[in-house]
Design a protein around this motif. Structure first.
Motif, short mmCIF file in Angstrom:
data_model
loop_
_atom_site.label_atom_id
_atom_site.label_comp_id
_atom_site.label_asym_id
_atom_site.label_seq_id
_atom_site.Cartn_x
_atom_site.Cartn_y
_atom_site.Cartn_z
N UNK A 153 0.86 -1.18 0.00
CA UNK A 153 0.00 0.00 0.00
C UNK A 153 0.89 1.23 0.00
N UNK A 154 0.29 2.38 -0.27
CA UNK A 154 1.06 3.58 -0.57
C UNK A 154 0.61 4.73 0.32
N UNK A 155 1.58 5.44 0.88
CA UNK A 155 1.32 6.59 1.74
C UNK A 155 1.63 7.87 0.96
N UNK A 156 0.65 8.79 0.92
CA UNK A 156 0.81 10.06 0.21
C UNK A 156 0.55 11.18 1.20
N UNK A 157 1.53 12.07 1.41
CA UNK A 157 1.39 13.08 2.46
C UNK A 157 1.68 14.50 2.01
N UNK A 158 2.22 14.71 0.82
CA UNK A 158 2.43 16.09 0.36
C UNK A 158 1.08 16.66 -0.08
N UNK A 159 0.80 17.94 0.21
CA UNK A 159 -0.50 18.51 -0.16
C UNK A 159 -0.86 18.32 -1.63
N UNK A 160 0.12 18.42 -2.54
CA UNK A 160 -0.18 18.24 -3.96
C UNK A 160 -0.64 16.81 -4.25
N UNK A 161 0.00 15.84 -3.60
CA UNK A 161 -0.40 14.45 -3.78
C UNK A 161 -1.75 14.16 -3.17
N UNK A 162 -2.01 14.75 -1.98
CA UNK A 162 -3.30 14.57 -1.33
C UNK A 162 -4.41 15.15 -2.21
N UNK A 163 -4.19 16.33 -2.75
CA UNK A 163 -5.17 16.95 -3.64
C UNK A 163 -5.43 16.08 -4.86
N UNK A 164 -4.38 15.48 -5.39
CA UNK A 164 -4.51 14.58 -6.54
C UNK A 164 -5.44 13.42 -6.23
N UNK A 165 -5.25 12.82 -5.05
CA UNK A 165 -6.03 11.64 -4.68
C UNK A 165 -7.48 12.00 -4.35
N UNK A 166 -7.67 13.06 -3.57
CA UNK A 166 -9.01 13.38 -3.08
C UNK A 166 -9.81 14.26 -4.03
N UNK A 167 -9.15 15.01 -4.90
CA UNK A 167 -9.89 15.98 -5.71
C UNK A 167 -9.61 15.86 -7.20
N UNK A 168 -8.37 16.15 -7.61
CA UNK A 168 -8.06 16.22 -9.04
C UNK A 168 -8.39 14.93 -9.75
N UNK A 169 -7.96 13.81 -9.17
CA UNK A 169 -8.25 12.49 -9.76
C UNK A 169 -9.12 11.67 -8.81
N UNK A 170 -10.01 12.37 -8.12
CA UNK A 170 -10.82 11.71 -7.10
C UNK A 170 -11.62 10.52 -7.61
N UNK A 171 -12.07 10.58 -8.87
CA UNK A 171 -12.86 9.47 -9.41
C UNK A 171 -12.04 8.21 -9.58
N UNK A 172 -10.72 8.35 -9.59
CA UNK A 172 -9.86 7.17 -9.73
C UNK A 172 -9.53 6.54 -8.39
N UNK A 173 -10.02 7.15 -7.31
CA UNK A 173 -9.68 6.64 -5.97
C UNK A 173 -10.97 6.48 -5.17
N UNK A 174 -11.44 5.25 -5.11
CA UNK A 174 -12.67 4.93 -4.40
C UNK A 174 -12.33 4.48 -2.98
N UNK A 175 -13.33 4.54 -2.11
CA UNK A 175 -13.12 3.98 -0.77
C UNK A 175 -13.03 2.46 -0.89
N UNK A 176 -12.05 1.85 -0.26
CA UNK A 176 -11.86 0.40 -0.42
C UNK A 176 -12.91 -0.41 0.34
N UNK A 177 -13.13 -1.62 -0.13
CA UNK A 177 -14.09 -2.52 0.51
C UNK A 177 -13.72 -2.79 1.96
N UNK A 178 -12.41 -2.78 2.27
CA UNK A 178 -11.98 -3.02 3.65
C UNK A 178 -12.51 -1.92 4.58
N UNK A 179 -12.76 -0.73 4.04
CA UNK A 179 -13.38 0.34 4.81
C UNK A 179 -14.90 0.25 4.73
N UNK A 180 -15.41 0.13 3.52
CA UNK A 180 -16.86 0.22 3.32
C UNK A 180 -17.63 -0.93 3.97
#
Length: 460
Positions: A51-78
């Motif tokens: 698994x991968x840890x992303x902590x720079x604001x630009x990377x966080x924005x990429x995951x949660x916003x810019x490319x948010x559709x490419x990052x779904x909540x995982x089944x282990x959470x849901x």
């Protein structure tokens, strides 16, 4: 993109990699990973699992916003969340989530929430009456339990027009028991199947039934009475999709009401507990807070019109959320292969963004581990880099209840801090417990002392 290299690998054990530490102390693991290896880090569990840890604001924005559709909540959470709260907006995905979010959004319009401030203040006043008695006795209290009782009363009155504080022992215990089970299933790779009648599964089922029955009874009573009330439940019952005109059925209302009740109760109580702990350890900030409250309120209960006039009170809570964000990390699963920070992120892998780590990065924050509310006074757009501070998440799935939580915190602090001082009990260690919500492990034991507002204080 496949020619790009993978992020640097965090060293770990031969067989289980970083898995055991990710369960035992994820905050230390992720902080060390960022400080040692940088903005994007690969971690290994059992062989073949990364698994991968992303902590720079630009990377966080990429995951949660810019490319948010490419990052779904995982089944282990849901999956564990759905066991407790159904397919509400916390765990729903895709079109279901979008429709539910559109239905709920009007209920959280700031003007509607403003009408709930009086109920929040009334609940805080009742807590103040209890604290008066405790202070007279010189009592030592577990502040987490006090805040859980108060936030349960607030969520009950604002959501259901029903005071749930009298059920704090039963309902509050049930919620925390259910939360612990959900957290266990998120972190334990080999949890027993839910249908197996283990002792843990039976405890969870009993706790879940208490929570479900409480909500179902209040929804049914509202339907039977036909009475309309100015609360969030009524807003859910009345909600219509602006495009389709669709309404929620009772099952969906239950899921969303459960989500709001559970999250609004537990996370708010944890954050307020951390606030009292931080104020006790920072007498200068506590004095500045009381000075503002004395000057603006002069001992009276705050109203919605007072909140903009209490910037330091708001800053105290903002800084608490920076240091102890209730959602300390958010897992996502990559749908397709992607690139973050110049590294390849394979498809169908877990990507973790961590508020705990980003909020404490020395390259982003002066004195990152210190409690400095002043950094948030007057802060507006552009004060901090986007996603350097994101206690409520970000992008399309930013917490729908963020405005509610901020109003609630200001009202509670303004009501109680102008009348009481809380003093930490010597020798009681307070450490973070990074389960589903970042709570103080072993609670926060404090002594309540009555204070007299400055006689020179005149409401502005």
């Amino acid at each position: 993109m496949s020619k790009l290299s993978l992020p640097p690998l965090m060293p770990g054990g031969f067989l289980f990699g970083s898995g055991p530490e990710a369960v035992a102390d994820p905050l230390a693991l992720y902080t060390r990973a960022q400080r040692t290896l940088g903005d994007v880090v690969r971690l290994r569990g059992i062989p073949g699992i990364n698994w991968y840890l992303v902590t720079h604001p630009a990377g966080v924005e990429h995951v949660l916003k810019t490319r948010g559709k490419n990052y779904r909540k995982p089944d282990r959470f849901n999956a564990p969340v759905r066991m407790l709260a159904g397919n509400g907006i916390l765990a729903a995905e895709g079109d279901t989530w979008l429709q539910n979010r559109r239905l709920m959004q009007p209920a959280f319009h700031r003007q509607r929430l403003a009408g709930l401030v009086a109920q929040m203040a009334q609940a805080a006043e009742l807590a103040a009456e209890r604290w008066d008695r405790l202070a007279a006795e010189g009592a030592v209290v577990e502040v987490g339990e006090e805040m859980l009782r108060l936030t349960l009363r607030i969520v009950g009155t604002t959501l259901f027009s029903h005071d749930l504080s009298g059920e704090a022992n039963v309902l509050g215990t049930a919620i925390r028991t259910a939360f612990q089970h959900v957290s266990m299933r998120m972190t334990m790779p080999f949890a027993p199947p839910a249908w197996l009648p283990t002792r843990e599964n039976r405890r969870f089922a009993a706790a879940r039934d208490v929570v479900h029955r409480t909500v179902d009874d209040m929804i049914a009573e509202r339907r039977r009475s036909g009475q309309e009330r100015p609360d969030l439940l009524q807003m859910l019952l009345d909600a219509r999709d602006a495009e389709t005109g669709a309404r929620m059925d009772d099952r969906q209302v239950r899921h969303e009401a459960l989500t709001l009740m559970i999250a609004g109760h537990e996370t708010a109580a944890a954050s307020l507990s951390w606030t009292w702990h931080l104020l006790s350890g920072n007498p200068g900030a506590a004095a500045k807070l009381r000075e503002e409250l004395d000057a603006v309120l002069g001992g009276r209960t705050p109203g919605v019109e007072d909140l903009p006039r209490l910037p330091y009170t708001r800053a105290v809570f903002d800084e608490t959320l920076r240091l102890y964000p209730p959602a300390w990390g958010q897992p996502r699963e990559s749908v397709e292969e992607d690139e973050i920070g110049g590294y390849r992120i394979p498809a169908r892998n877990i990507v973790m963004v961590s508020q705990w780590v980003t909020h404490r990065r020395p390259d982003l924050w002066d004195r990152p581990d210190a409690f400095v509310p002043e950094r948030f006074v007057g802060a507006g757009p552009g004060t901090f880099p986007p996603f350097a501070y994101y206690p409520f998440g970000g992008g399309a799935r930013q917490c729908i209840g963020s405005s509610f939580a901020l109003m609630e915190a200001q009202v509670v602090l303004a009501t109680l801090a102008q009348r009481f001082e809380l003093e930490s009990v010597p020798g009681h260690e307070v450490v973070p417990d990074a389960t589903f919500t970042l709570r103080p492990r072993n609670g926060v034991r404090m002594r309540i002392r009555r204070r007299t507002p400055s006689p020179a204080a005149v409401p502005a």
